[in-house]
Enzyme design. Structure first.
Site, PDB file in Angstrom:
ATOM      1  N   SER A 158      43.298  47.571  39.099  1.00 36.15           N
ATOM      2  CA  SER A 158      42.470  47.018  40.166  1.00 36.15           C
ATOM      3  C   SER A 158      42.143  48.126  41.158  1.00 36.15           C
ATOM      4  O   SER A 158      41.681  49.194  40.760  1.00 36.15           O
ATOM      5  CB  SER A 158      43.172  45.837  40.837  1.00 36.15           C
ATOM      6  OG  SER A 158      42.324  45.205  41.765  1.00 36.15           O
ATOM      7  N   THR A 159      42.411  47.910  42.445  1.00 36.35           N
ATOM      8  CA  THR A 159      42.050  48.892  43.466  1.00 36.35           C
ATOM      9  C   THR A 159      42.649  50.260  43.147  1.00 36.35           C
ATOM     10  O   THR A 159      43.846  50.383  42.927  1.00 36.35           O
ATOM     11  CB  THR A 159      42.529  48.430  44.849  1.00 36.35           C
ATOM     12  OG1 THR A 159      42.094  47.095  45.065  1.00 36.35           O
ATOM     13  CG2 THR A 159      41.991  49.333  45.935  1.00 36.35           C
ATOM     14  N   HIS A 209      39.357  45.387  37.639  1.00 33.07           N
ATOM     15  CA  HIS A 209      38.704  44.488  38.596  1.00 33.07           C
ATOM     16  C   HIS A 209      37.500  45.195  39.215  1.00 33.07           C
ATOM     17  O   HIS A 209      37.652  46.171  39.936  1.00 33.07           O
ATOM     18  CB  HIS A 209      39.683  44.080  39.700  1.00 33.07           C
ATOM     19  CG  HIS A 209      40.816  43.242  39.218  1.00 33.07           C
ATOM     20  ND1 HIS A 209      41.997  43.129  39.904  1.00 33.07           N
ATOM     21  CD2 HIS A 209      40.963  42.481  38.103  1.00 33.07           C
ATOM     22  CE1 HIS A 209      42.818  42.327  39.249  1.00 33.07           C
ATOM     23  NE2 HIS A 209      42.209  41.928  38.150  1.00 33.07           N
ATOM     24  N   MET A 241      46.021  45.740  43.663  1.00 38.46           N
ATOM     25  CA  MET A 241      46.599  44.796  44.614  1.00 38.46           C
ATOM     26  C   MET A 241      46.869  43.465  43.924  1.00 38.46           C
ATOM     27  O   MET A 241      46.274  43.138  42.904  1.00 38.46           O
ATOM     28  CB  MET A 241      45.642  44.583  45.784  1.00 38.46           C
ATOM     29  CG  MET A 241      44.325  43.935  45.411  1.00 38.46           C
ATOM     30  SD  MET A 241      43.233  43.747  46.843  1.00 38.46           S
ATOM     31  CE  MET A 241      41.808  42.990  46.063  1.00 38.46           C
ATOM     32  N   ASP A 258      47.976  40.055  39.494  1.00 39.86           N
ATOM     33  CA  ASP A 258      47.280  39.800  38.239  1.00 39.86           C
ATOM     34  C   ASP A 258      47.839  40.719  37.162  1.00 39.86           C
ATOM     35  O   ASP A 258      47.921  41.931  37.341  1.00 39.86           O
ATOM     36  CB  ASP A 258      45.777  40.038  38.404  1.00 39.86           C
ATOM     37  CG  ASP A 258      44.981  39.640  37.169  1.00 39.86           C
ATOM     38  OD1 ASP A 258      45.459  38.768  36.423  1.00 39.86           O
ATOM     39  OD2 ASP A 258      43.883  40.191  36.964  1.00 39.86           O
TER      40      ASP A 258
END
Length: 364
Positions: free
Chosen positions: A184-185, A210, A303, A306
């Site tokens: 993600s991030t 993401h 973050m 997930d």
């Protein structure tokens, strides 16, 4: 009482400034400290007060957002979330913004749309909260670190609805393995470093990063120019082949399926799972069901949580699972949650994960 996250909104559109302010201030943890119509106004505002996060438009009068971003990162690094409609066309804007130091990007063109306001508003708030925890020194150019975001009470129910749990029947190990990666991030840079280290005959790899709709095609195209492996945005029914990498398209869940002696991916719509579409949990759970011990799971910077539940299911199905370590993470939320749930076999720095993939491949 915790201090609110102070956000400066920089956009030449008054309506976008108003909509973003409304979305952000609907969260009790966020305060819009000011708005600016262009980078020059923003620079004066920053001299008066340093925000925790800046949302920054790309196309503005007098100076474009990416030029301002580069100047800002060189002089006074502040976590920046790019807010633009230009990237929706699949241009190089995404990569330019990420390489210049943006923490994340949100699609301006959808903000306020009646049919997607709820999803968009939630993403905007999550991204800003993540950016507020940024440690900007952990990217090759400028990178960020953010805290995990809470999961909605319905997240696990939607995950169960998307895909039943593994049957528990162990799948016989074959001579081929498949690598499943979630990020993600901070993941755009982490994935680039990971994929650049893989040789042309690396195991077939499927990735959920993401990222908003329309960005993944440009991201995959950019990676394909840098890597020995072939990288593309996944299409429904694409086979998972040695030396090939498939990246889940934004706004579509990606599942791993077994067809005879080979694997392929299936793309689906469906609800948000763990607040995301695509969801790492959906990919990992499908790998647990379809690949079992033939799979290797990797969870990288990001973050929230997930992927934590899905990685545990992969681990229980016999897959080999790896989490990126805290020191090399842009965001330690997702790996931390996977580790806490007991689904991780090894915790490794980013720069050795590709080597671990090849070592694991040699055992098949």
């Amino acid at each position: 009482m915790p201090q609110k996250i102070r956000v400066l909104i920089v956009d030449d559109s008054a309506s976008v400034r108003q909509t973003l302010a409304h979305i952000l201030e609907s969260d009790p943890d966020i305060e819009v400290m000011g708005v600016a119509s262009d980078p020059f106004v923003a620079a004066r505002r920053i001299q008066e007060e340093i925000p925790d996060v800046i949302t920054l438009d790309v196309e503005m009068p007098r100076m474009d957002g990416i030029t301002f971003l580069r100047k800002l990162m060189a002089q006074r690094p502040i976590p920046v979330v790019m807010c633009s409609s230009l990237t929706e066309a699949g241009s190089e804007t995404l990569m330019q913004a990420m390489e210049a130091g943006a923490v994340d990007i949100i699609l301006k063109s959808k903000i306020g749309a009646a049919d997607s306001l709820a999803d968009d508003a939630m993403r905007v708030r999550e991204v800003v909260k993540a950016a507020s925890k940024a440690r900007l020194g952990n990217l090759r150019s400028i990178r960020s670190v953010s805290a995990p975001a809470p999961i909605s009470p319905t997240a696990k129910l939607t995950a169960d609805a998307m895909l039943p749990p593994p049957t528990g029947r162990a799948m016989a190990k074959t001579t081929e393995m498949v690598v499943c990666v979630g990020a993600s991030t901070g993941g755009t840079e982490a994935l680039r470093e990971f994929l650049e280290a893989l040789p042309a005959n690396a195991p077939g790899t499927v990735i959920v990063q993401h990222m908003p709709e329309k960005f993944t095609a440009a991201f995959a195209k950019r990676l394909n120019t840098l890597c020995e492996v072939e990288v593309k945005e996944a299409e429904d029914g694409d086979p998972v082949l040695r030396g090939h990498v498939l990246i889940a398209p934004g706004d579509k869940h990606m599942l791993l399926e077994r067809q005879g002696a080979r694997y392929q991916v299936s793309l689906r719509d469906g609800p948000l799972v763990s607040r995301h579409r695509p969801s790492v949990d959906v990919l990992f759970r499908s790998a647990a069901r379809s690949a079992g011990s033939n799979a290797m799971g990797i969870i990288m910077t990001g973050m929230g949580d997930d992927g934590a539940r899905g990685m545990l299911e992969m681990h229980q199905a016999g897959a080999y699972t790896v989490a990126q370590d805290e020191a090399s993470c842009v965001v330690f939320g997702m790996p931390k949650e996977a580790i806490a749930r007991g689904g991780v076999d090894r915790i490794l720095p980013l720069d050795v994960i590709a080597r671990e993939v090849l070592i694991t491949q040699s055992r098949f």
